[in-house]
Motif scaffolding. Structure first.
Motif, PDB file in Angstrom:
ATOM      1  N   ALA A 194     -34.536  -7.707   4.299  1.00  0.00           N
ATOM      2  CA  ALA A 194     -34.956  -6.474   4.783  1.00  0.00           C
ATOM      3  C   ALA A 194     -35.941  -5.710   3.710  1.00  0.00           C
ATOM      4  O   ALA A 194     -36.745  -5.081   4.051  1.00  0.00           O
ATOM      5  CB  ALA A 194     -33.977  -5.364   5.070  1.00  0.00           C
ATOM      6  N   GLU A 195     -35.688  -6.060   2.467  1.00  0.00           N
ATOM      7  CA  GLU A 195     -36.450  -5.479   1.258  1.00  0.00           C
ATOM      8  C   GLU A 195     -37.736  -5.815   1.361  1.00  0.00           C
ATOM      9  O   GLU A 195     -38.691  -5.127   0.942  1.00  0.00           O
ATOM     10  CB  GLU A 195     -35.804  -5.365  -0.027  1.00  0.00           C
ATOM     11  N   ALA A 196     -38.138  -7.177   1.958  1.00  0.00           N
ATOM     12  CA  ALA A 196     -39.385  -7.740   1.726  1.00  0.00           C
ATOM     13  C   ALA A 196     -40.087  -7.774   2.989  1.00  0.00           C
ATOM     14  O   ALA A 196     -41.404  -8.044   2.765  1.00  0.00           O
ATOM     15  CB  ALA A 196     -38.937  -9.179   1.006  1.00  0.00           C
ATOM     16  N   LEU A 197     -39.721  -7.781   3.837  1.00  0.00           N
ATOM     17  CA  LEU A 197     -40.338  -8.022   5.219  1.00  0.00           C
ATOM     18  C   LEU A 197     -41.088  -6.852   5.647  1.00  0.00           C
ATOM     19  O   LEU A 197     -40.682  -5.787   5.342  1.00  0.00           O
ATOM     20  CB  LEU A 197     -39.068  -8.430   6.589  1.00  0.00           C
ATOM     21  N   PRO A 198     -42.241  -6.897   6.268  1.00  0.00           N
ATOM     22  CA  PRO A 198     -42.999  -5.920   6.680  1.00  0.00           C
ATOM     23  C   PRO A 198     -42.485  -5.059   7.837  1.00  0.00           C
ATOM     24  O   PRO A 198     -41.402  -5.563   8.572  1.00  0.00           O
ATOM     25  CB  PRO A 198     -44.352  -6.513   6.830  1.00  0.00           C
ATOM     26  N   VAL A 199     -42.827  -3.833   8.229  1.00  0.00           N
ATOM     27  CA  VAL A 199     -42.364  -3.238   9.345  1.00  0.00           C
ATOM     28  C   VAL A 199     -42.992  -3.837  10.354  1.00  0.00           C
ATOM     29  O   VAL A 199     -42.165  -3.835  11.404  1.00  0.00           O
ATOM     30  CB  VAL A 199     -42.867  -1.653   9.036  1.00  0.00           C
ATOM     31  N   ALA A 200     -44.290  -4.039  10.399  1.00  0.00           N
ATOM     32  CA  ALA A 200     -44.914  -4.632  11.592  1.00  0.00           C
ATOM     33  C   ALA A 200     -44.623  -6.082  11.328  1.00  0.00           C
ATOM     34  O   ALA A 200     -44.826  -6.603  10.185  1.00  0.00           O
ATOM     35  CB  ALA A 200     -46.346  -4.276  11.753  1.00  0.00           C
ATOM     36  N   PRO A 201     -44.893  -6.952  12.400  1.00  0.00           N
ATOM     37  CA  PRO A 201     -44.699  -8.524  12.334  1.00  0.00           C
ATOM     38  C   PRO A 201     -45.862  -8.997  11.523  1.00  0.00           C
ATOM     39  O   PRO A 201     -46.906  -8.386  11.867  1.00  0.00           O
ATOM     40  CB  PRO A 201     -44.786  -8.968  13.852  1.00  0.00           C
ATOM     41  N   ARG A 202     -45.783  -9.963  10.673  1.00  0.00           N
ATOM     42  CA  ARG A 202     -46.876 -10.555   9.824  1.00  0.00           C
ATOM     43  C   ARG A 202     -47.849 -11.203  10.923  1.00  0.00           C
ATOM     44  O   ARG A 202     -47.670 -11.901  12.030  1.00  0.00           O
ATOM     45  CB  ARG A 202     -46.159 -11.762   9.007  1.00  0.00           C
ATOM     46  N   ASN A 203     -48.960 -10.782  10.503  1.00  0.00           N
ATOM     47  CA  ASN A 203     -50.441 -11.388  11.110  1.00  0.00           C
ATOM     48  C   ASN A 203     -50.488 -10.745  12.708  1.00  0.00           C
ATOM     49  O   ASN A 203     -51.003 -11.269  13.409  1.00  0.00           O
ATOM     50  CB  ASN A 203     -50.429 -12.864  11.516  1.00  0.00           C
ATOM     51  N   GLY A 204     -49.411  -9.585  13.092  1.00  0.00           N
ATOM     52  CA  GLY A 204     -49.591  -8.996  14.383  1.00  0.00           C
ATOM     53  C   GLY A 204     -48.700  -9.887  15.299  1.00  0.00           C
ATOM     54  O   GLY A 204     -49.039  -9.777  16.527  1.00  0.00           O
ATOM     55  N   GLU A 205     -48.056 -10.747  14.992  1.00  0.00           N
ATOM     56  CA  GLU A 205     -47.586 -11.762  16.025  1.00  0.00           C
ATOM     57  C   GLU A 205     -46.130 -11.515  16.276  1.00  0.00           C
ATOM     58  O   GLU A 205     -45.267 -11.608  15.646  1.00  0.00           O
ATOM     59  CB  GLU A 205     -47.562 -13.329  15.283  1.00  0.00           C
ATOM     60  N   TYR A 206     -46.171 -11.077  17.558  1.00  0.00           N
ATOM     61  CA  TYR A 206     -45.244 -10.474  18.270  1.00  0.00           C
ATOM     62  C   TYR A 206     -43.755 -11.598  18.183  1.00  0.00           C
ATOM     63  O   TYR A 206     -44.130 -12.815  18.602  1.00  0.00           O
ATOM     64  CB  TYR A 206     -45.249 -10.125  19.873  1.00  0.00           C
ATOM     65  N   GLY A 207     -42.515 -11.297  17.909  1.00  0.00           N
ATOM     66  CA  GLY A 207     -41.428 -12.003  17.740  1.00  0.00           C
ATOM     67  C   GLY A 207     -41.139 -12.476  16.399  1.00  0.00           C
ATOM     68  O   GLY A 207     -40.127 -13.127  16.151  1.00  0.00           O
ATOM     69  N   ARG A 208     -42.176 -12.437  15.476  1.00  0.00           N
ATOM     70  CA  ARG A 208     -41.705 -12.794  13.966  1.00  0.00           C
ATOM     71  C   ARG A 208     -40.827 -11.624  13.311  1.00  0.00           C
ATOM     72  O   ARG A 208     -40.789 -10.556  13.922  1.00  0.00           O
ATOM     73  CB  ARG A 208     -43.104 -12.684  13.115  1.00  0.00           C
ATOM     74  N   ALA A 209     -40.028 -12.103  12.564  1.00  0.00           N
ATOM     75  CA  ALA A 209     -38.990 -11.361  11.753  1.00  0.00           C
ATOM     76  C   ALA A 209     -39.612 -10.011  10.985  1.00  0.00           C
ATOM     77  O   ALA A 209     -40.869 -10.203  10.544  1.00  0.00           O
ATOM     78  CB  ALA A 209     -38.310 -12.165  10.754  1.00  0.00           C
ATOM     79  N   THR A 210     -39.048  -8.965  11.185  1.00  0.00           N
ATOM     80  CA  THR A 210     -39.616  -7.917  10.702  1.00  0.00           C
ATOM     81  C   THR A 210     -38.528  -6.949  10.015  1.00  0.00           C
ATOM     82  O   THR A 210     -37.355  -7.387   9.952  1.00  0.00           O
ATOM     83  CB  THR A 210     -40.164  -6.832  11.759  1.00  0.00           C
ATOM     84  N   LYS A 211     -38.677  -6.043   8.938  1.00  0.00           N
ATOM     85  CA  LYS A 211     -37.848  -5.273   8.551  1.00  0.00           C
ATOM     86  C   LYS A 211     -36.777  -4.616   9.581  1.00  0.00           C
ATOM     87  O   LYS A 211     -35.446  -4.847   9.114  1.00  0.00           O
ATOM     88  CB  LYS A 211     -38.246  -3.916   7.538  1.00  0.00           C
ATOM     89  N   GLY A 212     -37.329  -4.158  10.763  1.00  0.00           N
ATOM     90  CA  GLY A 212     -36.295  -3.713  11.529  1.00  0.00           C
ATOM     91  C   GLY A 212     -35.270  -4.739  12.161  1.00  0.00           C
ATOM     92  O   GLY A 212     -34.243  -4.483  12.332  1.00  0.00           O
TER      93      GLY A 212
END
Length: 484
Positions: A194-212
């Motif tokens: 959670a500390e390192a993941l971005p708020v929006a999905p990486r590369n804008g790819e829906y379904g990727r892990a995010t902070k949320g």
């Protein structure tokens, strides 16, 4: 001891067949071409190939098998009749399952196959020259996915072997982690992710892990382990991200329609393919609808298996509850006759038909966690900490307002126990067909009690499934869960 890094499920190992020169020659293979790990892991894109296969495994997780059978058919919500899969559903419903149940084995194998792939990414990421931000997010993504799979295993089986590297020896026989070890590992990995993941999905790819997603699964893990203060803190962090809310743009069941599939109520989902020729979609409806049902988007098969809803569960809903629209109570068949389904025969159509659907599968994404769960989890935790309180009631009312039903005042709940019982019912109304009911009933201490009330021979040890027998036979250091 020789250690072998296996990549057989990540890339195709390119081998040209060996030949035998003469009958006197021993079986001596001549290898012409080998693709080794050192050849493959050179760029961040290579890591993404492996990570994408992890998401693929989540996509292959079968809603009816891994979800509804193991998490709802043994609860007050669902039953299944007919078809060959009744062989697998019946022992789950009747609380007569054993360690030889095939679907328990396939669940275990899928989860560890996925964990292996995340370990491959983590073992190789540091040695690759790539953008540091991308590297950090890739590592966090892998740690989240690994922890999520351990979370799924822990939910079903309790403590399991903790395998955290891809290099293993053929003689390795890991024992189960202790309760403290597995809980600490999952918690710490999700916090780090959670500390390192971005708020929006990486590369804008829906379904990727995010902070949320990491904070959301962390919230659910704290809920599972009854760490109420931690639940309150983690859910607050999700809410403070300011990017999620409840779907209120139409009837509550429309949240799951094709038009709203990517609504910001969804926090982490298994993204199903929109390609009708891709056999990785959701096959739920073909195992639900009754014979004679007329599809909106043909062609589509109707299997002999029929997942149904207990009528007693439907009595939890108020007549005006929009969530009742998720159920099929009657239909018009091809002869124009109205067929009323009757007692214990309604069907959950929560995941509806899609225009992009194959002969037996459609592209309904399956939610692992959505914002309504965050709100109700926080509501439950605050009640456990403080008894009935205004914030808990407000959070409950937010979900009920979205469903079009009456709201409550704090004075409507005489005790923490009253509120606890109501929140459990509300979770059933909100999350049926999302594979959460067994977990909720276990946490509330109602799983065994309610099963016995339905006449099932449920024992206290049934709150956990047995370790698959094949794993016990393969690994002498594995101990079986009590009672099996």
């Amino acid at each position: 001891m020789n250690k072998i890094k296996s990549l057989h499920i990540i890339i195709s190992v390119i081998l040209i067949a060996s030949s035998l020169v003469s009958c006197e020659d021993l079986l001596e293979e001549e290898t012409f071409t080998v693709l080794s790990p050192n050849d493959f892991f050179n760029t961040g894109d290579d890591l993404d190939v492996v990570l994408n296969s992890v998401y693929g495994e989540l996509r292959y997780s079968d809603i009816k098998r891994d979800g509804i059978t193991l998490q709802e058919v043994n609860t007050d919500i669902a039953l299944e009749r007919g078809g060959g899969i009744f062989t697998f559903n019946e022992p789950i419903e009747e609380f007569t399952w054993t360690s030889s149940h095939q679907w328990l084995r396939s669940m275990w194998e899928r989860r560890y196959r996925t964990i292996f792939r995340t370990n491959v990414v983590l073992d190789n990421a540091e040695g690759i020259e790539m953008n540091e931000t991308r590297k950090s997010e890739t590592i966090a993504e892998a740690r989240f996915l690994r922890a999520f799979n351990y979370y799924l295993l822990y939910d079903l089986f309790g403590p399991v072997p903790l395998i955290t590297q891809s290099q293993t020896a053929v003689t390795d026989r890991p024992a189960r982690a202790s309760e403290e070890e597995i809980v600490s590992f999952i918690e710490n990995e999700l916090i780090a992710a959670a500390e390192a993941l971005p708020v929006a999905p990486r590369n804008g790819e829906y379904g990727r892990a995010t902070k949320g997603a990491a904070l959301g699964i962390l919230s659910k893990f704290y809920l599972m382990t009854k760490k109420w203060q931690e639940v309150a803190s983690a859910t607050r962090q999700v809410m403070d991200l300011g990017i999620y809310d409840l779907f209120t743009q139409g009837n509550r069941t429309e949240l799951f329609s094709p038009d709203n599939q990517r609504d910001n109520e969804f926090i982490f989902v298994a993204v199903m393919s929109d390609n009708p020729d891709d056999n990785t979609g959701d096959g739920w409806l073909s195992h639900v609808v009754p014979r004679g049902y007329q599809w909106q988007y043909p062609p589509r098969v109707i299997f002999a298996a029929e997942y149904k809803i207990w009528s007693a569960f439907l009595e939890l809903f108020e007549p005006e509850d929009e969530r009742l629209n998720a159920f099929l109570f009657e239909f018009v068949n091809e002869q124009g006759e109205t067929i009323v389904l009757g007692e214990d025969n309604a069907r959950s159509m929560k995941f509806p038909e899609y225009p992009t659907q194959g002969i037996s599968r459609s592209s309904d994404d399956f939610p692992f966690i959505r914002y309504a769960d965050i709100l109700l989890s926080r509501s439950e935790a605050l009640n456990e900490l403080n008894g009935p309180n205004q914030e808990s009631v407000d959070l409950l009312n937010m979900v009920r307002e979205a469903a079009g039903v009456s709201t409550f005042a704090l004075s409507d709940f005489a005790s923490g126990e009253d509120f606890r019982d109501f929140i459990l019912d509300e979770r059933g109304r909100e999350f049926h067909t999302e594979a959460l009911r067994r977990q909720d009933l276990v946490r509330h201490g109602k799983f065994i009690e309610m099963a016995r009330g339905r006449g099932k021979p449920a024992m206290e040890y049934h709150v956990r499934y047995p370790i698959p027998q094949t794993e016990i036979e393969r690994n002498p250091n594995l101990t079986q869960n009590e009672g099996y």
